[in-house]
Design an enzyme around this catalytic site. Sequence first.
Site, PDB file in Angstrom:
ATOM      1  N   GLU A 255     -31.784  55.714  23.068  1.00 23.31           N
ATOM      2  CA  GLU A 255     -32.305  55.914  24.426  1.00 23.31           C
ATOM      3  C   GLU A 255     -32.389  57.414  24.622  1.00 23.31           C
ATOM      4  O   GLU A 255     -31.358  58.081  24.739  1.00 23.31           O
ATOM      5  CB  GLU A 255     -31.350  55.303  25.468  1.00 23.31           C
ATOM      6  CG  GLU A 255     -31.137  53.803  25.327  1.00 23.31           C
ATOM      7  CD  GLU A 255     -32.378  52.987  25.651  1.00 23.31           C
ATOM      8  OE1 GLU A 255     -33.318  53.530  26.255  1.00 23.31           O
ATOM      9  OE2 GLU A 255     -32.408  51.807  25.268  1.00 23.31           O
ATOM     10  N   CYS A 294     -32.201  59.882  33.383  1.00 26.55           N
ATOM     11  CA  CYS A 294     -33.230  59.774  32.348  1.00 26.55           C
ATOM     12  C   CYS A 294     -34.503  59.154  32.915  1.00 26.55           C
ATOM     13  O   CYS A 294     -35.588  59.359  32.386  1.00 26.55           O
ATOM     14  CB  CYS A 294     -32.709  58.928  31.196  1.00 26.55           C
ATOM     15  SG  CYS A 294     -31.949  57.390  31.751  1.00 26.55           S
TER      16      CYS A 294
HETATM   17  P1  NAP Z   1     -27.438  65.497  24.002  1.00 21.83           P
HETATM   18  O1  NAP Z   1     -27.143  66.956  24.034  1.00 21.83           O
HETATM   19  O2  NAP Z   1     -28.480  65.010  23.098  1.00 21.83           O
HETATM   20  O3  NAP Z   1     -26.021  64.807  23.676  1.00 21.83           O
HETATM   21  C1  NAP Z   1     -25.902  63.406  23.704  1.00 21.83           C
HETATM   22  C2  NAP Z   1     -24.688  62.999  22.897  1.00 21.83           C
HETATM   23  O4  NAP Z   1     -24.898  63.279  21.529  1.00 21.83           O
HETATM   24  C3  NAP Z   1     -23.416  63.739  23.273  1.00 21.83           C
HETATM   25  O5  NAP Z   1     -22.331  62.824  23.252  1.00 21.83           O
HETATM   26  C4  NAP Z   1     -23.288  64.781  22.176  1.00 21.83           C
HETATM   27  O6  NAP Z   1     -21.963  65.192  21.969  1.00 21.83           O
HETATM   28  C5  NAP Z   1     -23.778  63.989  21.000  1.00 21.83           C
HETATM   29  N1  NAP Z   1     -24.226  64.769  19.868  1.00 21.83           N
HETATM   30  C6  NAP Z   1     -24.821  65.983  19.868  1.00 21.83           C
HETATM   31  N2  NAP Z   1     -25.133  66.343  18.607  1.00 21.83           N
HETATM   32  C7  NAP Z   1     -24.718  65.340  17.796  1.00 21.83           C
HETATM   33  C8  NAP Z   1     -24.759  65.123  16.381  1.00 21.83           C
HETATM   34  N3  NAP Z   1     -25.317  66.008  15.558  1.00 21.83           N
HETATM   35  N4  NAP Z   1     -24.217  63.981  15.898  1.00 21.83           N
HETATM   36  C9  NAP Z   1     -23.674  63.060  16.726  1.00 21.83           C
HETATM   37  N5  NAP Z   1     -23.617  63.213  18.075  1.00 21.83           N
HETATM   38  C10 NAP Z   1     -24.137  64.342  18.595  1.00 21.83           C
HETATM   39  O7  NAP Z   1     -27.820  64.950  25.444  1.00 21.83           O
HETATM   40  P2  NAP Z   1     -27.124  65.260  26.842  1.00 21.83           P
HETATM   41  O8  NAP Z   1     -27.455  66.686  27.170  1.00 21.83           O
HETATM   42  O9  NAP Z   1     -25.713  64.849  26.857  1.00 21.83           O
HETATM   43  O10 NAP Z   1     -27.890  64.267  27.814  1.00 21.83           O
HETATM   44  C11 NAP Z   1     -29.071  64.583  28.495  1.00 21.83           C
HETATM   45  C12 NAP Z   1     -30.259  63.913  27.868  1.00 21.83           C
HETATM   46  O11 NAP Z   1     -30.022  62.517  27.744  1.00 21.83           O
HETATM   47  C13 NAP Z   1     -31.512  64.045  28.690  1.00 21.83           C
HETATM   48  O12 NAP Z   1     -32.551  64.456  27.857  1.00 21.83           O
HETATM   49  C14 NAP Z   1     -31.769  62.626  29.214  1.00 21.83           C
HETATM   50  O13 NAP Z   1     -33.125  62.331  29.422  1.00 21.83           O
HETATM   51  C15 NAP Z   1     -31.161  61.782  28.168  1.00 21.83           C
HETATM   52  N6  NAP Z   1     -30.723  60.486  28.720  1.00 21.83           N
HETATM   53  C16 NAP Z   1     -31.406  59.360  28.368  1.00 21.83           C
HETATM   54  C17 NAP Z   1     -31.022  58.133  28.881  1.00 21.83           C
HETATM   55  C18 NAP Z   1     -31.752  56.866  28.511  1.00 21.83           C
HETATM   56  O14 NAP Z   1     -31.251  55.785  28.791  1.00 21.83           O
HETATM   57  N7  NAP Z   1     -32.915  56.944  27.894  1.00 21.83           N
HETATM   58  C19 NAP Z   1     -29.942  58.051  29.754  1.00 21.83           C
HETATM   59  C20 NAP Z   1     -29.268  59.212  30.086  1.00 21.83           C
HETATM   60  C21 NAP Z   1     -29.675  60.438  29.565  1.00 21.83           C
HETATM   61  P3  NAP Z   1     -21.422  66.564  22.611  1.00 21.83           P
HETATM   62  O15 NAP Z   1     -21.555  66.441  24.099  1.00 21.83           O
HETATM   63  O16 NAP Z   1     -20.017  66.613  22.154  1.00 21.83           O
HETATM   64  O17 NAP Z   1     -22.284  67.652  22.053  1.00 21.83           O
END
Ligand code: NAP
Length: 525
Positions: A255, A294
């Site tokens: 997602e 999101c």
């Molecule tokens: P993110 O930076 O991509 O991080 C998401 C998760 O991935 C975090 O738990 C992060 O851990 C982890 N992560 C980062 N790098 C990783 C790697 N190399 N291997 C494994 N895990 C890794 O996203 P965010 O900033 O938290 O969230 C915002 C984004 O999420 C927005 O773009 C939003 O649109 C999207 N979102 C989508 C939905 C949906 O249902 N489609 C819902 C909510 C949000 P760390 O925090 O420890 O780095």
Amino acid sequence: MKLPNYVSGQWSEGAGAGEALIDPVTGEELASISSQGVNLDAALAFARTFGGPALRQLSYAQRAEILAKISDVLAANRDEYFRLSLLNLGANQADASFDVDGAIYTMKYYAKVGRALAEGKMLKEGALVPLSKNNAFVGQHFLMPAKGAAVFINAFNFPAWGLCEKAAPALLSGVPVVVKPASPTAWVTHRMVEDIVKAGILPQGAISIVCGSARDLLGHVREEDIVSFTGSADTAARIRSHANVLRRSVRVNIEADSINSAILGPDGAPGTDLFDLLVKEVVREMTLKAGQKCTTIRRVLVPRQQLKAFGDAVTIRLSSMKVGNPRNPEVKVGPVVNKAQQSSCLEGLAKLKEESEVLFGGDASFQPIDADAQKSAFVQPALLSCKNGLDAKYVHDVEVFGPVATLVAYDRLQDLIAITRRGLGSLVASVFSNDTNFTRDTVLGIGDLHGRVLVVDSTVGNQHTGHGNVVPSCLHGGPGRAGGGEELAGLRALFLYHRRFVVQGPASCIAAFSESCGDTTLLYS
Ligand code: NAP
């Protein structure tokens, strides 16, 4: 205070100083987290060895009872989650409710629909398939709970709902969960898991939490595991292409982010109820959780002749909304989650400004109420207007994850469809029109690139569920850029945590197997 991890049936603190959890209003450090030194391979093995079998000893109906107990525990501790949401996310009552109450509701919902599954260890899918002339040899498809672990890597904006919308169908399926919340806002998820563990509702190994970096977690997932990720498209690409995930064909649900659209039909002239309904919806979407959903509306497609009137109407509403410290009861819009997100929003906004006119806000040096602009992480709500959507680039591509939306003018249906499709796959689009032909043609033009289309006309009025609101009975997810994942949609969510297989054999043998199945016709209701 360092929040401990809960793995292999034990609470254990990670090594080192860890990462700080920050109050986005005051900039103060609240707690820290660390996953350093935690044996993630052993954590997954423990979940698979103890949690999974213990859960699968139970029937679906018994696991549904467990979900009901979890929802009771979460409801009893709701005030604490609101307190932590205020501290760690700067969330006011409405913002916290969207996440926390949404979480509890989703858990309750799966408890309810899960009870409807008959007692059984696996699910039968569809009717018998005749494979011989006399029907002595037949086929039957089954869905069997995966014997691995469900690994959740979640986004920062929904620490409560993000846990529950994934954990409810996984646990109902009989699959243990290992959750890794996003680091900046791990506290609410942590507290929920702590409350569930303390309540002693789940068997050992059925729930684990890792706070801090995912480190080598994906290096230890196996063929029988499921990885369910929510977050940005960039991280999604890294997860999907992880060597171990690829080599073992680990099932991955993504997602990701999304440039969602709301569309005003040609009949939505100023003064009509549709015009007013969409103005209200756009303002709500921009300001709830400071636009950090999101599903939030990023582009508002408006007939060119209504562009000015629509911009004026949204501007009037936005200008009356106070932005600042959510502890002040007059404030309606809170901060984004931290300084990094604030910088990312301002960078994205700068790109949007290159091809759009600013109608309201977006001032990088604005003064939030009752907060120090230097220490806090506020983004002033911003409304932009783009006159040439067909030639624009950033407006279709840059997700400003904050209180920012862009109006985009359209002239003809075919332009509207082309512009909407430039999102390259979105979670949701909404169409506000009384013209059924227009709505039908629009849905036919964009449906394949969207997970959900919300249609509002005058008969619906304000009775719709909301552009940005995800309900557990309906599909959540979207194609392309949105990640291509599918979640929720009632019992359809169980597909992710089951494996489909077919048994071809004697009819008598299949009848005997079928006795260990529930009634699966519900999966298609
Ligand atoms: P993110 O930076 O991509 O991080 C998401 C998760 O991935 C975090 O738990 C992060 O851990 C982890 N992560 C980062 N790098 C990783 C790697 N190399 N291997 C494994 N895990 C890794 O996203 P965010 O900033 O938290 O969230 C915002 C984004 O999420 C927005 O773009 C939003 O649109 C999207 N979102 C989508 C939905 C949906 O249902 N489609 C819902 C909510 C949000 P760390 O925090 O420890 O780095």
